[in-house]
Design an enzyme around this catalytic site. Structure first.
Site, short mmCIF file in Angstrom:
data_model
loop_
_atom_site.label_atom_id
_atom_site.label_comp_id
_atom_site.label_asym_id
_atom_site.label_seq_id
_atom_site.Cartn_x
_atom_site.Cartn_y
_atom_site.Cartn_z
CB SER A 165 -0.96 0.02 1.10
OG SER A 165 -1.84 1.04 0.95
CG ASP A 336 -7.54 -3.31 -2.35
OD1 ASP A 336 -7.79 -2.33 -1.80
OD2 ASP A 336 -6.27 -3.70 -2.23
CG HIS A 368 -5.95 -2.24 1.03
ND1 HIS A 368 -5.33 -1.78 -0.23
CD2 HIS A 368 -5.15 -1.32 1.82
CE1 HIS A 368 -4.21 -0.97 -0.14
NE2 HIS A 368 -3.92 -0.57 1.06
#
Ligand SMILES: *[C@@H]1O[C@H](CO)[C@@H](O)[C@H](O)[C@H]1NC(C)=O
Ligand SMILES: *[C@@H]1O[C@H](CO)[C@@H](O)[C@H](O)[C@H]1NC(C)=O
Ligand SMILES: *[C@@H]1O[C@H](CO)[C@@H](O)[C@H](O)[C@H]1NC(C)=O
Length: 395
Positions: A165, A336, A368
């Site tokens: 991320s 996600d 995620h």
């Protein structure tokens, strides 16, 4: 009894239960204690950035191995090095331990402003100037400091980098602004890559980014990102309605959503103990700006602020098309909420280089934080990472 009230009470009971009833030995363990509890040796290194932040890097030493090839693991927003150590034990779910077991030399960095990286040569964390950063600074200062330190310490001329991320945002930022890192980072494995956030499905993120006051407030307030219990309760009530949903128990889940099938519910309290692990208000504001602007650019300080900082009224873009590394692997989930598939497609269309790997996790709702907490992380993600690394290091 009013159904809503009843559900709310159940929610409270659940919250109470989750926050008090775990005897999991990992509950109170720090990164170092987690590493040592698995039979590895933990080293703690302090790395000083060009702008004088003192950041902690945890290194996992496997007593059964001699010299190993360096791999740097970089956590995401509001997280820490613990991300790669904390998943349910067993079955190869924790990348830090998986790679160390294979005699890789594993380094776990901590971005400025998280619980392990709160020091600066001249500033106290009580000073508001300490908190004037977003991923721009993590990309420009933190990453080069980690990378140069590891190369110097190990004697290697290249290293493998796996980011999650925000850990990918930072590296895309670095590679697009300084191509000399293309010959150092081999490969760059991007888990849940985030360069734009145009299509996010997170209601909280959408609403927050649609509230100009909030972004401006976070930016002008500066300081650390702190969410009080009462604010959290307010947010949870607003976004969870009367659903009894575990998503309502932690700010991280509210931001990212979570995937029921992949979440080990008996371990939730352990996860919550380590996350959120701290960042700045600016770091949050910067991402909220991106939801609105659809751009991958530096932080927006308003017309005058931008002129002063960048010499132009708009914040400059990160030129993704300038990236010349052919060693980038993208791993992304089809469910996600944050690194939406359409944003990943956009990233792919902007990259002018062939990808090393382009891998959609073959599970419908992979979300995620499944890249950190999923019960099947070993099976779907870590095994593939190991294969890629082994190829790079000719093992
Ligand atoms: C963790 O720490 C809390 C507070 O200090 C303590 O009450 C609890 O028993 C500890 N739990 C474990 C499993 O060590
Ligand atoms: C790019 O990175 C290299 C290697 O760390 C460094 O020597 C160089 O000064 C950087 N260039 C710019 C423009 O920042
Ligand atoms: C879930 O977490 C518990 C507590 O850490 C652990 O004992 C159990 O093995 C985990 N289950 C799975 C499927 O990973």
């Amino acid at each position: 009894m009013d159904l809503r009230l009843c559900l709310f009470c159940l929610f409270c009971i659940l919250l109470f239960h989750i926050s008090t009833c775990s005897d999991d030995p990992d509950l109170n363990r720090s990164a170092v204690e987690l590493i040592e509890s698995r039979g590895f040796i933990a080293q703690v290194h302090t790395v000083t950035t060009e702008d004088n932040y003192q950041l902690t890097v945890h290194r996992i030493v496997n007593p059964l191995c001699s010299k190993g090839e360096p791999v740097l693991l970089q956590h995401g927003l509001l997280s820490s090095s613990v991300d790669f150590l904390i998943n349910s034990p067993g079955v190869g779910n924790n990348l830090g331990f998986v790679l160390s077991s294979l005699c890789y030399d594993v380094w776990l960095s901590n971005s400025r402003g998280n619980v392990y990286s709160m020091d600066h040569l001249h500033l106290s964390s009580n000073d508001e100037n300490f908190w004037k950063f977003s991923f721009d600074e993590m990309s420009k200062y933190d990453l080069p400091a980690f990378i140069n330190y590891i190369l110097k310490t190990t004697g290697y001329k290249k290293l493998s980098y796996i980011g999650f991320s925000q850990g990918t945002t930072q590296m895309f930022g670095l590679l697009s602004t300084n191509t000399s890192y293309s010959s150092i980072i081999k490969p760059f494995i991007a888990l849940a890559p985030v360069t734009t956030i145009s299509y996010t499905k997170s209601a909280l993120v959408r609403v927050a980014s649609d509230t100009p006051m909030l972004k401006d407030y976070l930016r002008s307030k500066g300081g650390p990102f702190v969410i009080s219990d009462s604010t959290f309760q307010f947010i949870a009530r607003t976004f969870c309605h009367s659903k009894i949903d575990l998503v309502c128990l932690n700010i991280i889940f509210l931001i990212t959503g979570y995937d029921v099938r992949e979440m080990n519910q008996t371990r939730l309290q352990v996860y919550f103990k380590h996350t959120p692990a701290g960042t700045s208000n600016w770091a949050i504001a910067h991402y909220l700006q991106m939801v609105k602007s659809g751009r991958f650019c530096k932080m927006d300080f308003g017309k005058e602020g931008n002129l002063a900082r960048y010499g132009q009224t708009f914040p400059p873009d990160y030129p993704i098309d300038m990236i010349d590394s052919q060693d980038i692997a993208l791993f992304y989930g089809l469910g996600d909420w944050l690194a939406d598939r359409k944003d990943v497609e956009l990233l792919k269309s902007r990259l002018k280089v062939p990808l090393k790997d382009d891998y959609a996790i073959p599970v419908d709702n992979w979300n995620h934080i499944d890249f950190i907490y999923a019960k099947d992380l070993g099976k779907y993600v870590n095994t593939r990472i190991v294969n890629i690394l082994n190829e790079y290091w000719l093992r």
